[in-house]
Structure formats: C-alpha cells, structure tokens
Design an enzyme around this catalytic site. Structure first.
Site, PDB file in Angstrom:
ATOM      1  NE  ARG A  51      50.362  59.516  34.015  1.00  0.00           N
ATOM      2  CZ  ARG A  51      49.557  59.888  34.985  1.00  0.00           C
ATOM      3  NH1 ARG A  51      49.920  60.830  35.810  1.00  0.00           N
ATOM      4  NH2 ARG A  51      48.383  59.328  35.149  1.00  0.00           N
ATOM      5  CE  LYS A 148      31.581  62.380  24.016  1.00  0.00           C
ATOM      6  NZ  LYS A 148      30.247  61.977  23.833  1.00  0.00           N
ATOM      7  CG  ASP A 177      30.543  64.828  16.903  1.00  0.00           C
ATOM      8  OD1 ASP A 177      30.264  63.615  16.838  1.00  0.00           O
ATOM      9  OD2 ASP A 177      29.765  65.669  17.383  1.00  0.00           O
ATOM     10  CG  HIS A 178      32.357  58.916  17.412  1.00  0.00           C
ATOM     11  ND1 HIS A 178      32.229  59.434  18.667  1.00  0.00           N
ATOM     12  CD2 HIS A 178      31.404  57.963  17.306  1.00  0.00           C
ATOM     13  CE1 HIS A 178      31.256  58.827  19.289  1.00  0.00           C
ATOM     14  NE2 HIS A 178      30.730  57.931  18.496  1.00  0.00           N
ATOM     15  CE  LYS A 182      27.809  56.908  14.855  1.00  0.00           C
ATOM     16  NZ  LYS A 182      28.091  55.506  15.153  1.00  0.00           N
ATOM     17  CD  GLU A 216      24.443  55.766  24.615  1.00  0.00           C
ATOM     18  OE1 GLU A 216      25.549  55.227  24.592  1.00  0.00           O
ATOM     19  OE2 GLU A 216      24.200  56.808  25.241  1.00  0.00           O
ATOM     20  CG  ASP A 235      28.182  62.119  27.202  1.00  0.00           C
ATOM     21  OD1 ASP A 235      29.391  62.355  27.056  1.00  0.00           O
ATOM     22  OD2 ASP A 235      27.689  60.972  27.116  1.00  0.00           O
ATOM     23  CG  HIS A 240      27.664  62.784  19.535  1.00  0.00           C
ATOM     24  ND1 HIS A 240      28.903  62.981  18.979  1.00  0.00           N
ATOM     25  CD2 HIS A 240      27.878  62.121  20.690  1.00  0.00           C
ATOM     26  CE1 HIS A 240      29.829  62.456  19.782  1.00  0.00           C
ATOM     27  NE2 HIS A 240      29.230  61.934  20.822  1.00  0.00           N
TER      28      HIS A 240
HETATM   29  P1  NAD Z   1      41.786  56.348  29.622  1.00  0.00           P
HETATM   30  O1  NAD Z   1      41.726  56.827  31.027  1.00  0.00           O
HETATM   31  O2  NAD Z   1      41.446  54.929  29.336  1.00  0.00           O
HETATM   32  O3  NAD Z   1      43.257  56.592  29.066  1.00  0.00           O
HETATM   33  C1  NAD Z   1      43.954  57.763  29.299  1.00  0.00           C
HETATM   34  C2  NAD Z   1      45.345  57.662  28.675  1.00  0.00           C
HETATM   35  O4  NAD Z   1      46.030  58.867  28.987  1.00  0.00           O
HETATM   36  C3  NAD Z   1      46.210  56.521  29.190  1.00  0.00           C
HETATM   37  O5  NAD Z   1      46.984  56.026  28.121  1.00  0.00           O
HETATM   38  C4  NAD Z   1      47.120  57.215  30.201  1.00  0.00           C
HETATM   39  O6  NAD Z   1      48.376  56.565  30.349  1.00  0.00           O
HETATM   40  C5  NAD Z   1      47.320  58.546  29.519  1.00  0.00           C
HETATM   41  N1  NAD Z   1      47.704  59.598  30.456  1.00  0.00           N
HETATM   42  C6  NAD Z   1      47.079  59.972  31.606  1.00  0.00           C
HETATM   43  N2  NAD Z   1      47.758  60.992  32.193  1.00  0.00           N
HETATM   44  C7  NAD Z   1      48.811  61.264  31.393  1.00  0.00           C
HETATM   45  C8  NAD Z   1      49.872  62.189  31.443  1.00  0.00           C
HETATM   46  N3  NAD Z   1      49.996  63.060  32.449  1.00  0.00           N
HETATM   47  N4  NAD Z   1      50.777  62.186  30.447  1.00  0.00           N
HETATM   48  C9  NAD Z   1      50.678  61.323  29.418  1.00  0.00           C
HETATM   49  N5  NAD Z   1      49.688  60.414  29.299  1.00  0.00           N
HETATM   50  C10 NAD Z   1      48.779  60.379  30.275  1.00  0.00           C
HETATM   51  O7  NAD Z   1      40.898  57.353  28.796  1.00  0.00           O
HETATM   52  P2  NAD Z   1      40.153  57.074  27.392  1.00  0.00           P
HETATM   53  O8  NAD Z   1      38.835  56.466  27.675  1.00  0.00           O
HETATM   54  O9  NAD Z   1      41.078  56.386  26.463  1.00  0.00           O
HETATM   55  O10 NAD Z   1      39.840  58.560  26.891  1.00  0.00           O
HETATM   56  C11 NAD Z   1      40.825  59.395  26.315  1.00  0.00           C
HETATM   57  C12 NAD Z   1      40.156  60.666  25.794  1.00  0.00           C
HETATM   58  O11 NAD Z   1      39.201  60.323  24.814  1.00  0.00           O
HETATM   59  C13 NAD Z   1      39.384  61.467  26.846  1.00  0.00           C
HETATM   60  O12 NAD Z   1      39.452  62.823  26.500  1.00  0.00           O
HETATM   61  C14 NAD Z   1      37.957  60.981  26.667  1.00  0.00           C
HETATM   62  O13 NAD Z   1      37.031  61.953  27.090  1.00  0.00           O
HETATM   63  C15 NAD Z   1      37.918  60.810  25.180  1.00  0.00           C
HETATM   64  N6  NAD Z   1      36.900  59.866  24.712  1.00  0.00           N
HETATM   65  C16 NAD Z   1      36.936  58.559  25.059  1.00  0.00           C
HETATM   66  C17 NAD Z   1      35.982  57.681  24.590  1.00  0.00           C
HETATM   67  C18 NAD Z   1      36.018  56.205  24.928  1.00  0.00           C
HETATM   68  O14 NAD Z   1      35.182  55.491  24.394  1.00  0.00           O
HETATM   69  N7  NAD Z   1      36.925  55.740  25.752  1.00  0.00           N
HETATM   70  C19 NAD Z   1      34.957  58.142  23.748  1.00  0.00           C
HETATM   71  C20 NAD Z   1      34.939  59.485  23.394  1.00  0.00           C
HETATM   72  C21 NAD Z   1      35.923  60.327  23.881  1.00  0.00           C
END
Ligand code: NAD
Length: 483
Positions: A51, A148, A177-178, A182, A216, A235, A240
């Site tokens: 955004r 996920k 599913d990362h 692995k 963990e 979770d 996993h």
């Molecule tokens: P985050 O909150 O850090 O980032 C979210 C991103 O989405 C940002 O770039 C934001 O600008 C964008 N965004 C939010 N609303 C938006 C919109 N309306 N239009 C366009 N872009 C928009 O989240 P994250 O930790 O990066 O996680 C992202 C996804 O990955 C989620 O589904 C989360 O469950 C999954 N996930 C994350 C992790 C992790 O380690 N961070 C691990 C497994 C899964």
C-alpha cells in the site's frame, strides 16, 4: 561437492505485501540467494506490491536494507546486490481498492512465467485473486502462492478454497507450508523410498512408536494478539506437524509426482482416528524472572489458548494399526529442536541375557538445528569382560557429510523456484488442507465448549508434566529436548 543449479524460465514474480516482514526476512533474501547461484534468468523481475506510496528507487533502498539485515554477511557483495536490485520494481497497490492495478498490468510481459505471491493477511487473498482476474493480469499459466494460515477451521478453509477456485485452477494454486521445503523433510522421502533398507521395517510389526517434536525457545512475544486466536494446534499441528506425520506414514507413491505424493498424504490424514481427550495435553508457559508468562504476553489473564500441545495419534490402517504417533510442539521450551524419531521394537529375544539390558534402534531425523540423521545401533562395548552391549549413534550431519557448499538451502528459496518451475509436489492441495481441518476441528471444539484450561509449564522445560505422563503410562518416554 558443488550444488547443481537447474535453470528456470524467465519470470515476473509479484510479491503482494512486498514491504512486510515475511518478504523482508524470507522471500527477498531467498530470491537474492538464487540470483547469486545463477538461477535467476537475467530478464526476470521482482515486483514489490504494497500500500505504501513509493517509487522503484525507494523500494530498492528498502530491499537493500532488508538484504543487508537478513542475508548471511559473506553473501552481501555490493556488485551482486546492485545487479539484483536492478531486477526489482515497485507498484503501490491496494488489495481491496482500484489503484495500482493498471500499472501492474502494464508491467506484465507475455513471454515469461507470471507468479503472484500473496504475502498479506489471509483476509485479502480473495480480493487479490478477484482483482488479478478482473484486470486481466493473471493468465491461465499464472501461479499464485498463498501463505499460511489457510483458514482457521474447515468452514473458513473451504470458503477460501472456493474463492480462489473462482479465479484459478487447482494447478495454479501453491499453498505454502515451508516445512515441506526443508532439506531434511525431502530427505525423509529419499530415505524411505530410495533405500531398500527401511521400507520392510516401516510398519507396526517393527516400529514401536514414532515421536515428532517441534520445540521453540521463543515465546509469542509481539505476536501475542494474533497467536492467542490460534494456538499451537492451529498454528503448528494442523499444518506443519501434520505434513511431517504424512511423509512418515504414507504409502510409497508410484512416482515422485505432485498428485501421486499428495494422494498418499491425503489417505493418511483420512486414516487418522479422532484423538481421545485423555490423549491430548495442552499447556501455557509461566513467568520466569523478567520474562512474562503466556497470559501476560497475550494480555488476557483468562485465555485458554495453548502455547504447547502434545498428543497421541493413531493412524488406522494396516501399516500402522497399534503403533502410536506422539507429537508435541510448544513455545518457550528448553531448546529449539525439530526432529522425528522412529523408535523400533526390542529384539524379539535377547541371546545376551537379561544383564545385557534393553536396547533399541532409533532412527532420528533432525530438521533443525544440525540437519541430519542418526541411527542408534547396538554394538558390543569394546574391551574385555564379556558381552556388554552399548548403543552408539551412526551420525550423518549433512553439513559435515556433504560439504559446506551444500549447506542449508532455505525452504523459501527452494519453494519459490518450484513455483516458477510449476512443480506442486511440495505444496498442499486444497483437499489435503480441508481434511486436516476436518480432523482438528472436533478436538478444538471439544476443549472450547468444555472450557478446558491448559496446564502450566515452566519456561525452559519440556512442557507440562502431564505431557510426560502421556508416554510414561505406556512405559515409553519422550526423547529429551536438548541444547
Ligand atoms: P506484515 O504485516 O509484516 O506485512 C503485510 C504486508 O501486506 C505489508 O507489505 C503491507 O503493506 C501489505 N498490505 C496490508 N494491507 C494491504 C492492502 N490492503 N493492500 C495491499 N497490501 C497490503 O505481515 P507478514 O508477517 O509479512 O505476513 C504476511 C503473510 O504471511 C500473512 O498471511 C502471514 O500470516 C504469513 N506468514 C508470515 C510469516 C512471518 O514470519 N512473518 C510466517 C508464516 C506466514
């Protein structure tokens, strides 16, 4: 030994959520490593989409910072970094609005693979799929990658599957599913289906039980609010641990092909018995010193969500009837350790007499740290003094055995390259995800309606005492969680 790099077609990968935590920590560093390995064709592009309003130059600055922070320092080469950043672009886009989509469409090229990584909150998956379709950005060969959590129960997973299916075929959907990316997890398949040695023993006649542990040391920390709505079952177990269990328990697929492998995994999930309440132990970590308790972390003194779960699971089929699978996962435990242990039965008769003790073969597959495998075998203790038996590990730590060049390819980079190649073997199919929720839902529902309170456990321990009892009552014990 040098890693083999299999070339992939030129691609345009759009990362929705390109400024988010996952993109910064995993996706972009993974792509950079592939670039360094020479696997990213020159004309390929990475398009960050989020955004925030910024141009290519500002986004490249952000990506540069992320790479410096999350890529191993010896890989951060200024020239390579700038070469990689030359492939990076940015489009300001709102998943639920109309701005930015035309610009993204104009960026797309006809002659390369188009992939779209949905690294945003799951509530936006539907809107993204719809708009990619509406604006003519996705073509029939395009792929979408979804993160996920894939739903929080069967109903929401079904609804998500339906929404995605309105715009994309199953063959275009890559549910990550990362764990499946692995190295050791794939090695599990190589071990089982590439060797003649194990398969004849891989059943309830020879295997006493199997343990799957994902421990963990971190707490829920800053993610407290999010985590408290989910808990260890949703979770970790539903996805996993379930995937690990499937790879251990499944029948040999006829080929290493996406649907052949996924069909066999699905059969395992469908063969799981409902778990009895007395075979489930849930826990929450307590406070220790200045480190807050689970309840403090989630800021809800009355939360019933579990930060630890241990279960005894039965796979009801010919191969596994009578061999329990014990799984456990939790936060703030003694060490960060993920492993699968296949504990074989005692020899049917000891020719060495009672004083030789009880000895068992145990095959341990370590996912982290020190990816590798150990097979505990029984041998004679060297020296004089009769036949005394001891157990020694035959240890294969991959980094040592295979050389440093082959060290740990991060799961994300492997999986992203699989997306570009169009190989879905290591991704979950829609029916698999639904079957896993169909199995977990009744358990979650049961403890929610009964308002069960999780047991408390000490941080730095192996979880609540009751979890040990799960095995003790059957004269078994958990393997130690060790530093
Ligand atoms: P985050 O909150 O850090 O980032 C979210 C991103 O989405 C940002 O770039 C934001 O600008 C964008 N965004 C939010 N609303 C938006 C919109 N309306 N239009 C366009 N872009 C928009 O989240 P994250 O930790 O990066 O996680 C992202 C996804 O990955 C989620 O589904 C989360 O469950 C999954 N996930 C994350 C992790 C992790 O380690 N961070 C691990 C497994 C899964």
């Amino acid at each position: 030994m040098v890693s083999r790099v299999i070339p992939v077609d030129t691609f345009d990968l759009t990362i929705f959520g390109g400024t988010g935590d996952l993109a910064r920590r995993k996706i972009l560093p993974g792509l950079y490593r592939r670039y360094l390995a020479g696997q990213m064709p020159d004309a390929s592009r990475i398009v960050g989409a989020a955004r925030s309003d910024m141009d290519d130059a500002a986004y490249r600055d952000e990506v540069r910072e992320a790479l410096k922070e999350f890529v191993e320092p010896h890989l951060v080469d200024p020239e390579a970094l700038e070469g990689f950043l030359g492939c990076v672009h940015y489009v300001a886009i709102d998943a639920t609005g109309e701005s930015g989509w035309r610009k993204l469409r104009d960026l797309m090229r006809a002659d390369c693979v188009r992939a779209f990584y949905f690294s945003v909150a799951p509530s936006l998956f539907g809107a993204l799929a719809e708009r990619l379709h509406e604006h003519g950005i996705a073509d029939p060969q395009s792929r979408i990658v979804v993160e996920k959590p894939f739903g929080r129960d069967l109903a929401s997973a079904r609804s998500l599957n339906r929404t995605l299916a309105e715009h994309f075929d199953e063959a275009q959907i890559y549910r990550i599913d990362h764990y499946l990316g692995k190295e050791t997890v794939q090695n599990l398949m190589a071990l089982r289906f590439g060797n003649v040695l194990f398969e004849p023993l891989w059943n309830s006649q020879y295997v006493d039980h199997i343990q799957i542990t994902v421990a963990e040391t971190v707490g829920v920390g800053g993610r407290g609010g999010y985590y408290d709505k989910s808990g260890a079952m949703r979770d970790m177990v539903q996805n996993h641990l379930m995937q690990l269990l499937c790879l251990i328990a499944m029948e040999p697929p006829s080929q290493f092909e996406p649907d052949a492998v996924r069909d066999e995994k699905l059969k395992v999930i469908r063969a799981l018995d409902p778990v009895r309440p007395e075979d489930i132990v849930r826990g929450q970590y307590e406070r220790r010193g200045d480190t807050p308790s689970y309840l403090e972390d989630v800021e809800d003194g009355d939360s019933r969500t579990e930060s630890f779960i241990a279960m005894k699971i039965h796979v009801s089929n010919w191969r596994w009837a009578g061999t329990p699978f014990y799984v456990r996962t939790g936060k703030r435990l003694r060490a960060r350790q993920s492993e699968i242990a296949v504990v074989f039965k005692d020899a049917p008769h000891s020719i060495f007499g009672a004083e030789a003790g009880r000895h068992r073969n145990v095959l341990t597959i370590r996912l982290q740290p020190n990816e590798g495998m150990t097979l505990v075998t029984t041998i004679k203790e060297p020296g004089l003094g009769g036949m005394r038996l001891i157990d020694v590990p035959l240890d294969m730590t991959f980094a040592e055995a295979l050389g440093a060049e082959n060290e740990v390819t991060d799961a994300y980079e492997r999986l992203i390259m699989d997306v570009i190649r169009g190989n879905q073997t290591l991704f979950m199919r829609g029916d698999e995800v639904e079957a896993a929720w169909a199995w977990t839902d009744p358990m979650i529902e049961r403890w929610s309606t009964r308002d069960d309170r999780p047991f408390r456990y000490e941080p730095g321990s192996s979880g609540p005492e009751e979890s040990s009892m799960l095995l003790h009552r059957e004269t078994r014990r958990w393997r130690e969680i060790r530093e």
